[in-house]
Enzyme design. Sequence first.
Site, PDB file in Angstrom:
ATOM      1  N   VAL A   1       0.699   2.724  10.187  1.00  0.00           N
ATOM      2  CA  VAL A   1      -0.680   2.804  10.694  1.00  0.00           C
ATOM      3  C   VAL A   1      -0.838   2.201  12.083  1.00  0.00           C
ATOM      4  O   VAL A   1      -1.851   2.428  12.730  1.00  0.00           O
ATOM      5  CB  VAL A   1      -1.744   2.203   9.737  1.00  0.00           C
ATOM      6  CG1 VAL A   1      -2.029   3.125   8.582  1.00  0.00           C
ATOM      7  CG2 VAL A   1      -1.393   0.835   9.284  1.00  0.00           C
TER       8      VAL A   1
ATOM      9  N   SER B   1       6.304  10.131  -1.630  1.00  0.00           N
ATOM     10  CA  SER B   1       5.998   8.875  -0.950  1.00  0.00           C
ATOM     11  C   SER B   1       6.110   7.705  -1.934  1.00  0.00           C
ATOM     12  O   SER B   1       6.750   6.682  -1.635  1.00  0.00           O
ATOM     13  CB  SER B   1       4.584   8.953  -0.358  1.00  0.00           C
ATOM     14  OG  SER B   1       4.209   7.723   0.177  1.00  0.00           O
TER      15      SER B   1
ATOM     16  N   TYR C   1      -5.515  14.935   3.411  1.00  0.00           N
ATOM     17  CA  TYR C   1      -4.681  14.205   4.361  1.00  0.00           C
ATOM     18  C   TYR C   1      -4.127  15.166   5.426  1.00  0.00           C
ATOM     19  O   TYR C   1      -4.110  14.859   6.619  1.00  0.00           O
ATOM     20  CB  TYR C   1      -3.522  13.515   3.610  1.00  0.00           C
ATOM     21  CG  TYR C   1      -2.427  12.997   4.505  1.00  0.00           C
ATOM     22  CD1 TYR C   1      -2.586  11.815   5.214  1.00  0.00           C
ATOM     23  CD2 TYR C   1      -1.225  13.709   4.650  1.00  0.00           C
ATOM     24  CE1 TYR C   1      -1.582  11.348   6.058  1.00  0.00           C
ATOM     25  CE2 TYR C   1      -0.219  13.253   5.477  1.00  0.00           C
ATOM     26  CZ  TYR C   1      -0.400  12.072   6.188  1.00  0.00           C
ATOM     27  OH  TYR C   1       0.600  11.631   7.020  1.00  0.00           O
TER      28      TYR C   1
ATOM     29  N   GLY D   1      -2.779   8.617   2.081  1.00  0.00           N
ATOM     30  CA  GLY D   1      -3.296   8.476   3.449  1.00  0.00           C
ATOM     31  C   GLY D   1      -4.530   7.597   3.516  1.00  0.00           C
ATOM     32  O   GLY D   1      -5.282   7.637   4.488  1.00  0.00           O
TER      33      GLY D   1
ATOM     34  N   GLU E   1      -7.095  -3.828   1.665  1.00  0.00           N
ATOM     35  CA  GLU E   1      -7.438  -3.747   0.239  1.00  0.00           C
ATOM     36  C   GLU E   1      -7.754  -5.139  -0.290  1.00  0.00           C
ATOM     37  O   GLU E   1      -7.028  -6.093  -0.001  1.00  0.00           O
ATOM     38  CB  GLU E   1      -6.248  -3.203  -0.560  1.00  0.00           C
ATOM     39  CG  GLU E   1      -5.973  -1.757  -0.275  1.00  0.00           C
ATOM     40  CD  GLU E   1      -4.754  -1.237  -1.026  1.00  0.00           C
ATOM     41  OE1 GLU E   1      -4.366  -1.817  -2.055  1.00  0.00           O
ATOM     42  OE2 GLU E   1      -4.202  -0.221  -0.560  1.00  0.00           O
TER      43      GLU E   1
ATOM     44  N   THR F   1      -4.805   4.318   3.883  1.00  0.00           N
ATOM     45  CA  THR F   1      -4.799   3.263   4.920  1.00  0.00           C
ATOM     46  C   THR F   1      -5.115   3.874   6.293  1.00  0.00           C
ATOM     47  O   THR F   1      -5.849   3.288   7.094  1.00  0.00           O
ATOM     48  CB  THR F   1      -3.442   2.532   4.969  1.00  0.00           C
ATOM     49  OG1 THR F   1      -3.012   2.271   3.640  1.00  0.00           O
ATOM     50  CG2 THR F   1      -3.537   1.236   5.737  1.00  0.00           C
TER      51      THR F   1
HETATM   52  P1  A3P Z   1       4.590   8.795   3.538  1.00  0.00           P
HETATM   53  O1  A3P Z   1       4.945   7.685   2.609  1.00  0.00           O
HETATM   54  O2  A3P Z   1       4.841  10.167   2.984  1.00  0.00           O
HETATM   55  O3  A3P Z   1       5.199   8.613   4.897  1.00  0.00           O
HETATM   56  P2  A3P Z   1      -1.547   5.197   1.786  1.00  0.00           P
HETATM   57  O4  A3P Z   1      -2.051   4.408   2.923  1.00  0.00           O
HETATM   58  O5  A3P Z   1      -2.646   5.805   0.956  1.00  0.00           O
HETATM   59  O6  A3P Z   1      -0.567   4.437   0.953  1.00  0.00           O
HETATM   60  O7  A3P Z   1      -0.801   6.478   2.410  1.00  0.00           O
HETATM   61  C1  A3P Z   1       0.488   6.394   2.967  1.00  0.00           C
HETATM   62  C2  A3P Z   1       0.847   7.628   3.770  1.00  0.00           C
HETATM   63  O8  A3P Z   1       0.017   7.664   4.951  1.00  0.00           O
HETATM   64  C3  A3P Z   1       2.312   7.567   4.227  1.00  0.00           C
HETATM   65  O9  A3P Z   1       2.984   8.738   3.758  1.00  0.00           O
HETATM   66  C4  A3P Z   1       2.200   7.485   5.723  1.00  0.00           C
HETATM   67  O10 A3P Z   1       3.185   8.227   6.426  1.00  0.00           O
HETATM   68  C5  A3P Z   1       0.823   8.073   6.039  1.00  0.00           C
HETATM   69  N1  A3P Z   1       0.368   7.500   7.314  1.00  0.00           N
HETATM   70  C6  A3P Z   1       0.176   6.198   7.614  1.00  0.00           C
HETATM   71  N2  A3P Z   1      -0.109   6.049   8.914  1.00  0.00           N
HETATM   72  C7  A3P Z   1      -0.099   7.291   9.451  1.00  0.00           C
HETATM   73  C8  A3P Z   1      -0.295   7.800  10.777  1.00  0.00           C
HETATM   74  N3  A3P Z   1      -0.498   6.980  11.812  1.00  0.00           N
HETATM   75  N4  A3P Z   1      -0.217   9.152  10.957  1.00  0.00           N
HETATM   76  C9  A3P Z   1       0.030   9.980   9.919  1.00  0.00           C
HETATM   77  N5  A3P Z   1       0.247   9.561   8.665  1.00  0.00           N
HETATM   78  C10 A3P Z   1       0.193   8.225   8.420  1.00  0.00           C
END
Ligand code: A3P
Length: 328
Positions: free
Chosen positions: A270, A176, A223, A65, A84, A67
């Site tokens: 995102v 994920s 998260y 989570g 990043e 990002t």
């Molecule tokens: P999933 O792959 O389980 O869906 P990171 O940015 O560290 O790579 O994290 C990715 C995770 O953040 C993803 O998990 C994604 O669903 C979640 N994420 C991204 N945007 C989101 C949002 N708007 N609301 C909730 N979760 C979010």
Amino acid sequence: MQVKRTGIVALSSFYIIALLVIGELLLYKDNRESSRNKRSIFTRTNPGNETDLPLIFVGGVPSSGTTLMRSMLDAHPDIRCSPETRLLSWLMLELKEWHRGEDETHRLAEAGVVPYVLDTAVTKFMLQIIKHHSTPKSFFCNKDPLLLLDMIYLKKLFRNAKFIYMVRDGRANAHSLVSRNVTILGVEPTSYRTMLQFWNRASLQMYASCNVLGEAVCLPVHYEKLVLQPVQTTKKIFEFLDIDWNPEVLHHERHVKETLSQFEFLTDQVKKPIYLDALTSWFGKIPLDVERDMAKIAPMLKILGYDPNNREPNYGEPDDFVSGIVKY
Ligand code: A3P
């Protein structure tokens, strides 16, 4: 994604990491005591000295989570995180390479490349990237998730830095990474078992380092709490940062287009308002033999507050903002 190269870290054994952490813990005992006594160190004490900049580092295991977290911070009018850089994680790997043995460290020192010289060069390099890879705002923030493996070193370079450590249920995190086919060197991308082992090693190091730095310097953010109770969670984050909370951080989707790179993973996610689907998307996806050994494969689950034997945990209730009852 940076994961490909930084994944070399995944090869480190549990024991090496534990030894490193213990070593750093001893070195940092004094600093921790002093940071505990200073609740408001997150102020620029000497504007002329750039190592005093109040940098914010956001990180954690990739896919935890990070990002979303940085997009929420980016929605604040005074904070700039941006995509990043990738480079900074590679730099940390290079640094370890440069000290790959006593002989090499000795040779560097003999040539005058003593730790002070190297640290100053690294500080300047990092600052140049962090400050200039996007439009400046009052507070600079960086999100290169695995940088948090080195948060103790970073704190040594930037004495006013603060760290937001994203924590996510390792099973959801592993799902994920596996389902997105994220390549981590030394980790079989389709194997839940090795992905969970990687999650455990990285989590151990980040969790231990975060504890060493202390609560005034490093804040673990779950998260699950961030998406279920974003109002309370973001208020706590801003109290930790010593920056005024702004309701726009609950609406990252209104701002995120300005700060997204087309190469970033998860661009589509995102861009959406906070959603809850990713909390449970891993249910029923983990192979039974891995489920059975979960407590042994990932002991950090329990330490971080997750029950390794509960295959469908309830992470809590959404707050009134997420439920749509209260608007900000
Ligand atoms: P999933 O792959 O389980 O869906 P990171 O940015 O560290 O790579 O994290 C990715 C995770 O953040 C993803 O998990 C994604 O669903 C979640 N994420 C991204 N945007 C989101 C949002 N708007 N609301 C909730 N979760 C979010």
